[in-house]
Design an enzyme around this catalytic site. Structure first.
Site, PDB file in Angstrom:
ATOM      1  N   SER A 191       0.807  -1.192   0.082  1.00  0.00           N
ATOM      2  CA  SER A 191       0.142   0.003   0.095  1.00  0.00           C
ATOM      3  C   SER A 191       0.804   1.370   0.191  1.00  0.00           C
ATOM      4  O   SER A 191       0.344   2.273  -0.370  1.00  0.00           O
ATOM      5  CB  SER A 191      -0.877  -0.015   1.174  1.00  0.00           C
ATOM      6  OG  SER A 191      -0.336  -0.107   2.268  1.00  0.00           O
ATOM      7  N   HIS A 219      -5.495  -3.652  -1.725  1.00  0.00           N
ATOM      8  CA  HIS A 219      -5.416  -2.314  -2.896  1.00  0.00           C
ATOM      9  C   HIS A 219      -5.608  -3.282  -4.457  1.00  0.00           C
ATOM     10  O   HIS A 219      -5.175  -2.451  -5.329  1.00  0.00           O
ATOM     11  CB  HIS A 219      -4.169  -1.750  -2.722  1.00  0.00           C
ATOM     12  CG  HIS A 219      -4.076  -0.852  -1.803  1.00  0.00           C
ATOM     13  ND1 HIS A 219      -4.612   0.397  -1.672  1.00  0.00           N
ATOM     14  CD2 HIS A 219      -3.892  -1.128  -0.187  1.00  0.00           C
ATOM     15  CE1 HIS A 219      -4.555   1.175  -0.220  1.00  0.00           C
ATOM     16  NE2 HIS A 219      -4.027  -0.232   0.613  1.00  0.00           N
ATOM     17  N   LYS A 249     -11.705   0.371   0.412  1.00  0.00           N
ATOM     18  CA  LYS A 249     -10.860   1.019  -0.763  1.00  0.00           C
ATOM     19  C   LYS A 249     -11.784   1.111  -1.870  1.00  0.00           C
ATOM     20  O   LYS A 249     -12.420   1.995  -1.982  1.00  0.00           O
ATOM     21  CB  LYS A 249      -9.545   0.182  -1.047  1.00  0.00           C
ATOM     22  CG  LYS A 249      -8.944  -0.310   0.280  1.00  0.00           C
ATOM     23  CD  LYS A 249      -8.168   0.898   0.807  1.00  0.00           C
ATOM     24  CE  LYS A 249      -7.333   0.108   2.169  1.00  0.00           C
ATOM     25  NZ  LYS A 249      -7.078   1.095   3.377  1.00  0.00           N
TER      26      LYS A 249
HETATM   27  C1  LIG Z   1      -3.145  -3.652   2.868  1.00  0.00           C
HETATM   28  C2  LIG Z   1      -4.298  -3.322   3.818  1.00  0.00           C
HETATM   29  N1  LIG Z   1      -4.820  -4.348   4.583  1.00  0.00           N
HETATM   30  C3  LIG Z   1      -5.872  -4.021   5.523  1.00  0.00           C
HETATM   31  C4  LIG Z   1      -6.278  -2.668   5.528  1.00  0.00           C
HETATM   32  C5  LIG Z   1      -7.244  -2.497   6.692  1.00  0.00           C
HETATM   33  O1  LIG Z   1      -8.673  -2.329   5.946  1.00  0.00           O
HETATM   34  P1  LIG Z   1      -9.758  -1.642   6.684  1.00  0.00           P
HETATM   35  O2  LIG Z   1      -9.439  -0.206   6.377  1.00  0.00           O
HETATM   36  O3  LIG Z   1     -11.035  -1.870   6.035  1.00  0.00           O
HETATM   37  O4  LIG Z   1      -9.567  -2.028   8.146  1.00  0.00           O
HETATM   38  C6  LIG Z   1      -5.750  -1.841   4.927  1.00  0.00           C
HETATM   39  C7  LIG Z   1      -6.120  -0.124   5.010  1.00  0.00           C
HETATM   40  O5  LIG Z   1      -5.527   0.502   5.269  1.00  0.00           O
HETATM   41  C8  LIG Z   1      -4.731  -2.107   3.936  1.00  0.00           C
HETATM   42  O6  LIG Z   1      -4.083  -1.139   3.451  1.00  0.00           O
END
Ligand SMILES: Cc1ncc(COP(=O)(O)O)c(C=O)c1O
Length: 401
Positions: A191, A219, A249
């Site tokens: 990310s 992502h 996202k």
């Molecule tokens: C790679 C990744 N996994 C998990 C998450 C967590 O997702 P959520 O915002 O739905 O809790 C994010 C968000 O920041 C992320 O970028």
């Protein structure tokens, strides 16, 4: 002295080092432009890849569902809060991802916790990419895994070495006599940098050493594989043991998902603590997911526009002499290095009508601060030019270019 006093001191120290994050308040919808402190700003840093957070079709579907079901599930799903909407959304997501079954949770962070901590315990083994998301790191901590290997980012040679070590550790049975699980876990799209995990090689190696594979496709959904995610991108549908994702996202709402074999999802439903003890998605979120999948399935136009915009933006930055790192996806980091430089860069962009927050420690390593630009399919070329021009001016002022 109050026992909490040291924490307050920490905040002062963070401010001095440029590590403090002031949190801005949006006074308008989350779109390509929004309003903060009465000022109209180009939004250059949301995860709203496809504009679904304001998509009128999705909003209408959520309103329609609210009229029928009200707003909330009213209980944890295993007691009395399991709505047809939850089941429909899970079916739609499984189909989109080409998985046997899918399982919706209240967020992507929680989905990673459930995916890992439900099946892995103290005596199992986890092998994790060093740049994996915080929720994966915390899930491993929660599982209290004693043997964990962190391999160099996307380094398949080191992954194989670690797998060999893990196989050797796994020769000793667990105290209940069973064989330890070896779990290999990686973000799909990283990310902060926008590069993609070498998933075909991860799957090949995991198979060779009898390990379980898990990918976090937060992502990748709505972005890779014509919107179907990383498994479709690599033609690996059905070949990954555990696929985690988020609705926060590209889907523009809230929720997490785990996809995989029916039996695995069934196990999670019976044993996943954050599922058993935390209420399910709201009506609006579940209805939005169903509509989002419908839109993604019907047309690839938004996904194509996202990639076109990303290519335009990257070319623009690179032509000016900015370093956009190793990205392979719409995530476009403008690498700056110093934390205070990133903070100052962002502040000057703000005065020029561009909102792009600095990304700094602990989100990335110290000295690797950046401004992560996130294009979306609802930005116009004119919007992108506006943003590029502001970066050019600030870049020159601060002698970055
Ligand atoms: C790679 C990744 N996994 C998990 C998450 C967590 O997702 P959520 O915002 O739905 O809790 C994010 C968000 O920041 C992320 O970028």
């Amino acid at each position: 002295m109050n026992a909490l006093q040291p924490y307050y001191k920490t905040i002062e120290g963070m401010k001095e080092k440029g590590l403090y994050t002031p949190i801005r308040v949006l006074e308008s919808p989350q779109g390509p432009w929004f309003t903060i402190d009465g000022k109209k700003l180009l939004n250059f840093c949301s995860n709203n890849y496809l504009g679904f957070a304001q998509d009128k079709r999705i909003a209408a579907a959520a309103i329609k569902a609210i009229k029928k079901y009200g707003v909330g599930a009213g209980a944890v799903r295993p007691i009395s809060g399991n709505l047809t909407l939850h089941m429909e959304a899970e079916k739609a997501l499984a189909k989109l991802k080409g998985a046997e079954a899918a399982f919706l949770l209240p967020g992507g962070f929680i989905a990673n916790i459930v995916a890992i901590a439900t099946i892995v315990g103290k005596e199992d083994i986890v092998i994790s990419d060093e740049l994996n998301h915080a929720s994966i790191i915390d899930a491993i901590k929660l599982a209290q895994v004693k043997t964990k290997f962190i391999y160099k980012h996307n380094d398949m040679g080191e992954l194989e070495t670690r797998l060999k070590e893990a196989v050797s550790v796994a020769k000793t049975p667990k105290s209940d006599g069973t064989k330890p699980i070896i779990l290999v876990v990686s973000d799909g799209v990283f990310s902060m940098d926008g590069d993609i995990a070498n998933l075909p090689e991860i799957v090949r190696l995991a198979k060779k050493y009898n390990a379980i594979t898990m990918v976090d496709d937060a992502h990748g959904e709505g972005v890779l594989g014509e919107g179907r995610g990383i498994a479709a991108h690599f033609g690996l549908q059905g070949k990954l043991d555990i696929e985690v994702g988020t609705m926060s996202k590209a889907f523009g709402v809230l929720g997490g998902v785990i996809a995989g074999k029916k039996e695995l999802i069934e196990y999670y439903r019976q044993k996943g603590r954050p599922y058993l003890f935390s209420t399910g998605l709201t009506v609006a979120d579940a209805a939005a997911v169903i509509e989002g999948v419908k839109i993604l399935t019907k047309s690839k136009a938004l996904v194509k526009k996202l990639w076109d915009n990303a290519a335009y933006l990257k070319k623009g930055f690179q032509k000016m002499g900015f370093n956009t790192g190793v990205t392979e996806t719409p995530i476009t980091p403008v690498m700056l290095g110093d934390e205070n430089l990133a903070k100052e860069f962002s502040a000057r962009l703000f005065t020029r009508g561009v909102f792009a927050t600095p990304i700094k420690f602990p989100m990335v390593a110290l000295g690797k601060a950046r401004i992560r630009v996130m294009p979306s399919s609802v930005h116009t070329k004119k919007d992108l030019d506006y943003g590029l021009n502001a970066f050019k001016e600030v870049g020159k002022e601060l002698k970055v270019i």
